[in-house]
Write a protein that holds these residues in place. Structure first.
Motif, mmCIF file in Angstrom:
data_model
loop_
_atom_site.group_PDB
_atom_site.id
_atom_site.type_symbol
_atom_site.label_atom_id
_atom_site.label_comp_id
_atom_site.label_asym_id
_atom_site.label_seq_id
_atom_site.Cartn_x
_atom_site.Cartn_y
_atom_site.Cartn_z
ATOM 1 N N PRO A 122 4.205 -12.759 61.371
ATOM 2 C CA PRO A 122 4.206 -14.745 62.018
ATOM 3 C C PRO A 122 3.061 -15.071 62.078
ATOM 4 O O PRO A 122 2.843 -16.493 62.019
ATOM 5 C CB PRO A 122 5.270 -14.472 62.562
ATOM 6 N N ASP A 123 2.736 -14.459 63.161
ATOM 7 C CA ASP A 123 0.866 -14.931 64.024
ATOM 8 C C ASP A 123 0.442 -13.985 64.021
ATOM 9 O O ASP A 123 -0.394 -14.557 65.062
ATOM 10 C CB ASP A 123 1.523 -15.592 65.402
ATOM 11 N N GLU A 124 0.047 -13.122 63.591
ATOM 12 C CA GLU A 124 -1.084 -12.328 62.952
ATOM 13 C C GLU A 124 -2.336 -12.131 61.853
ATOM 14 O O GLU A 124 -1.653 -11.918 60.876
ATOM 15 C CB GLU A 124 -0.771 -10.946 63.292
ATOM 16 N N VAL A 125 -3.220 -12.203 61.845
ATOM 17 C CA VAL A 125 -4.024 -12.251 60.647
ATOM 18 C C VAL A 125 -5.066 -11.344 61.085
ATOM 19 O O VAL A 125 -6.178 -11.486 62.095
ATOM 20 C CB VAL A 125 -4.482 -14.006 60.263
ATOM 21 N N LEU A 126 -5.354 -10.607 59.426
ATOM 22 C CA LEU A 126 -6.839 -9.820 59.910
ATOM 23 C C LEU A 126 -8.190 -10.397 58.782
ATOM 24 O O LEU A 126 -7.211 -10.481 57.845
ATOM 25 C CB LEU A 126 -6.339 -7.924 59.480
ATOM 26 N N LEU A 127 -9.064 -10.982 59.166
ATOM 27 C CA LEU A 127 -10.398 -11.050 58.861
ATOM 28 C C LEU A 127 -10.925 -10.269 58.605
ATOM 29 O O LEU A 127 -12.111 -9.763 59.496
ATOM 30 C CB LEU A 127 -10.398 -12.638 59.311
ATOM 31 N N THR A 128 -11.793 -10.322 57.253
ATOM 32 C CA THR A 128 -13.037 -9.162 56.978
ATOM 33 C C THR A 128 -14.071 -10.223 55.963
ATOM 34 O O THR A 128 -13.107 -10.545 55.165
ATOM 35 C CB THR A 128 -12.829 -7.925 56.600
ATOM 36 N N ALA A 129 -15.415 -9.872 56.497
ATOM 37 C CA ALA A 129 -16.128 -10.869 55.794
ATOM 38 C C ALA A 129 -17.604 -10.337 55.377
ATOM 39 O O ALA A 129 -18.441 -9.350 56.529
ATOM 40 C CB ALA A 129 -16.887 -11.822 57.115
ATOM 41 N N SER A 130 -18.304 -10.287 54.198
ATOM 42 C CA SER A 130 -18.988 -9.635 54.156
ATOM 43 C C SER A 130 -20.330 -11.006 53.796
ATOM 44 O O SER A 130 -20.082 -11.878 53.645
ATOM 45 C CB SER A 130 -19.162 -8.846 52.773
ATOM 46 N N VAL A 131 -21.295 -10.559 54.707
ATOM 47 C CA VAL A 131 -21.827 -11.146 54.753
ATOM 48 C C VAL A 131 -23.759 -10.895 54.646
ATOM 49 O O VAL A 131 -23.311 -10.158 55.091
ATOM 50 C CB VAL A 131 -21.766 -12.808 56.231
ATOM 51 N N GLN A 132 -24.896 -11.985 54.448
ATOM 52 C CA GLN A 132 -25.677 -11.611 54.525
ATOM 53 C C GLN A 132 -26.471 -12.459 55.515
ATOM 54 O O GLN A 132 -26.382 -14.065 55.848
ATOM 55 C CB GLN A 132 -26.731 -12.291 53.953
ATOM 56 N N PHE A 133 -27.314 -11.634 56.482
ATOM 57 C CA PHE A 133 -27.789 -12.580 58.042
ATOM 58 C C PHE A 133 -29.009 -12.805 57.788
ATOM 59 O O PHE A 133 -29.798 -12.673 56.828
ATOM 60 C CB PHE A 133 -27.980 -12.055 58.910
ATOM 61 N N ARG A 134 -29.241 -13.703 58.245
ATOM 62 C CA ARG A 134 -31.130 -14.357 57.914
ATOM 63 C C ARG A 134 -32.099 -13.327 57.931
ATOM 64 O O ARG A 134 -32.079 -12.253 59.113
ATOM 65 C CB ARG A 134 -31.293 -15.506 58.939
ATOM 66 N N ARG A 135 -32.983 -12.987 57.148
ATOM 67 C CA ARG A 135 -33.084 -11.699 57.364
ATOM 68 C C ARG A 135 -34.828 -12.007 58.833
ATOM 69 O O ARG A 135 -34.869 -12.511 59.053
ATOM 70 C CB ARG A 135 -34.550 -11.486 56.182
ATOM 71 N N GLY A 136 -35.335 -11.282 59.730
ATOM 72 C CA GLY A 136 -36.169 -10.992 60.434
ATOM 73 C C GLY A 136 -35.129 -10.730 61.612
ATOM 74 O O GLY A 136 -35.522 -11.454 63.145
ATOM 75 N N MET A 137 -33.700 -11.877 61.757
ATOM 76 C CA MET A 137 -33.150 -11.799 63.333
ATOM 77 C C MET A 137 -32.546 -10.097 63.852
ATOM 78 O O MET A 137 -33.129 -9.249 63.706
ATOM 79 C CB MET A 137 -31.950 -11.628 62.306
ATOM 80 N N ARG A 138 -33.261 -10.410 65.731
ATOM 81 C CA ARG A 138 -33.480 -8.880 66.117
ATOM 82 C C ARG A 138 -31.380 -9.037 66.897
ATOM 83 O O ARG A 138 -30.544 -9.651 66.278
ATOM 84 C CB ARG A 138 -33.591 -9.776 67.757
ATOM 85 N N ILE A 139 -31.626 -7.829 66.945
ATOM 86 C CA ILE A 139 -30.157 -7.174 67.423
ATOM 87 C C ILE A 139 -29.137 -7.936 68.311
ATOM 88 O O ILE A 139 -28.281 -8.481 67.699
ATOM 89 C CB ILE A 139 -30.140 -6.443 67.766
ATOM 90 N N ASP A 140 -29.970 -8.907 69.600
ATOM 91 C CA ASP A 140 -29.225 -10.020 70.271
ATOM 92 C C ASP A 140 -28.880 -10.948 69.433
ATOM 93 O O ASP A 140 -27.803 -11.515 69.827
ATOM 94 C CB ASP A 140 -29.683 -9.588 71.813
ATOM 95 N N GLU A 141 -29.372 -11.232 68.396
ATOM 96 C CA GLU A 141 -29.298 -12.406 67.803
ATOM 97 C C GLU A 141 -28.415 -12.444 66.836
ATOM 98 O O GLU A 141 -27.387 -13.441 67.176
ATOM 99 C CB GLU A 141 -30.293 -12.810 66.911
ATOM 100 N N VAL A 142 -27.949 -11.790 66.307
ATOM 101 C CA VAL A 142 -26.690 -11.338 65.130
ATOM 102 C C VAL A 142 -25.961 -11.428 66.172
ATOM 103 O O VAL A 142 -25.006 -12.149 66.320
ATOM 104 C CB VAL A 142 -26.991 -9.297 64.462
ATOM 105 N N GLU A 143 -25.937 -10.562 67.356
ATOM 106 C CA GLU A 143 -24.614 -9.847 68.292
ATOM 107 C C GLU A 143 -24.201 -11.937 68.982
ATOM 108 O O GLU A 143 -22.655 -12.178 68.512
ATOM 109 C CB GLU A 143 -25.034 -9.404 69.636
ATOM 110 N N GLN A 144 -25.045 -12.442 69.428
ATOM 111 C CA GLN A 144 -24.756 -13.701 69.107
ATOM 112 C C GLN A 144 -23.943 -14.761 68.394
ATOM 113 O O GLN A 144 -23.374 -15.775 68.390
ATOM 114 C CB GLN A 144 -25.824 -14.507 69.639
ATOM 115 N N ALA A 145 -24.158 -14.987 66.954
ATOM 116 C CA ALA A 145 -24.130 -14.940 66.041
ATOM 117 C C ALA A 145 -22.795 -14.426 65.615
ATOM 118 O O ALA A 145 -21.944 -15.596 65.378
ATOM 119 C CB ALA A 145 -25.178 -14.618 64.273
ATOM 120 N N ILE A 146 -22.323 -13.177 65.909
ATOM 121 C CA ILE A 146 -21.298 -12.766 65.829
ATOM 122 C C ILE A 146 -19.836 -13.186 67.084
ATOM 123 O O ILE A 146 -18.761 -13.538 66.089
ATOM 124 C CB ILE A 146 -20.947 -11.383 65.618
#
Length: 314
Positions: free
Chosen positions: A261-285
């Motif tokens: 009733p109050d719980e949802v699962l979400l999955t998203a297939s995305v394309q991050f900007r090329r050239g992003m560092r790992i830490d930038e991806v983590e911050q974006a997520i």
């Protein structure tokens, strides 16, 4: 969604169910007594209906209790869907016990009709039943309001609701109120025209009402049980939120599933900007997760997949 809000929702749901249990239990006893006194097939059908509803609400309480269990190794996403399973069992019992027995009792009454005696008691009990059912119905209606958008009617609120316990009680109580009217009409017409066939005919109509209610419940709970999404409009809004983040070049796909009733699962297939560092991806997520949960607090589990990043790092 905060734990306090979630607990408040569960408390409101249990209040709806408990109100329905006590109302239907008292009404069922009264209806059976009056059915024995008057010999009314419609009153017997109403007694069966209320007795089945009482048992159904107990099943919903069992479902609510089991759904509250925390996730474990066997069920890492939790037990939220247990509510939908028990609601489906309720639908089956409404169809087989409520609808089937009422129709059988009506057919038997048509074949071998019996005159109604002391009909006044039937009217008194039906009036009391209407009052109690109306109270329970109103509580379930209020429970539906949290899913009801401006301009939506109650049926649209039922379709939008993910709380199976609340909309199950609402549908049952709606059928019960309609059944009270049918029973009163059957008894009244039988007296008016001095025809004993109206009463068993009313029993059959009550049974058919319950069959329709059962099919409605089965359709709604079955869709949630097999993995219904949170809706096209809401999923589209979440897609826009994800796509609006500066780290995202493209959103390929967004999928949602109602896990409770109050719980949802979400999955998203995305394309991050090329050239992003790992830490930038983590911050974006982390930023995306916060934005999604702010928009819809029921989204408790999120997964992001990026094919572009996989290909660029391999």
């Amino acid at each position: 969604m905060t734990e306090q809000t979630k607990d408040d929702n569960k408390a409101a749901t249990k209040k709806v169910i408990y109100a329905a249990v006590f109302a239907n239990l008292g009404i069922a006893v009264a209806k059976f007594i009056v059915a024995a006194i008057t010999g009314s097939a419609a009153m017997m059908a109403e007694g069966i209906h209320s007795a089945v509803d009482t048992g159904n609400e107990v099943l919903l309480l069992i479902g609510e209790k089991n759904a509250a269990r925390p996730p474990d190794q066997a069920h890492p996403f939790g037990y939220g869907k247990v509510v939908y399973f028990w609601a489906l069992i309720v639908a089956l019992s409404v169809f087989s016990l409520g609808g089937g027995l009422s129709i059988y009792r009506g057919v038997h009454g048509l074949i071998d009709p019996e005159p109604i005696e002391n009909a006044l008691w039937s009217y008194v009990v039906l009036a009391v039943a209407a009052a109690f059912e109306g109270y329970s119905w109103n509580l379930s209606r209020l429970g539906l309001n949290k899913y009801r958008k401006d301009g939506d009617n109650l049926w649209q609120a039922v379709r939008a609701s993910k709380d199976a316990a609340v909309f199950t009680v609402f549908i049952e109580d709606t059928a019960a109120l309609a059944g009270v009217l049918v029973a009163a009409a059957g008894i009244g017409l039988g007296q008016l025209f001095d025809n004993d066939l109206f009463d068993p005919a009313a029993s059959i109509v009550i049974g058919l009402l319950l069959v329709c209610a059962a099919f409605t419940l089965a359709r709604e709970t079955g869709a949630l049980l097999v993995g219904e999404s949170i809706g096209r409009e809401e999923t589209g809004e979440l897609r826009e939120i994800i796509n609006a983040d500066p780290s995202i070049d493209k959103v390929t796909r967004v999928l949602t599933m109602q896990m409770g009733p109050d719980e949802v699962l979400l999955t998203a297939s995305v394309q991050f900007r090329r050239g992003m560092r790992i830490d930038e991806v983590e911050q974006a997520i982390e930023r995306l997760e916060n934005a999604v949960r702010k928009h819809n607090p029921a989204v408790r589990t999120l997964y992001f997949e990026s094919a572009a990043l996989r290909s660029s790092w391999t």
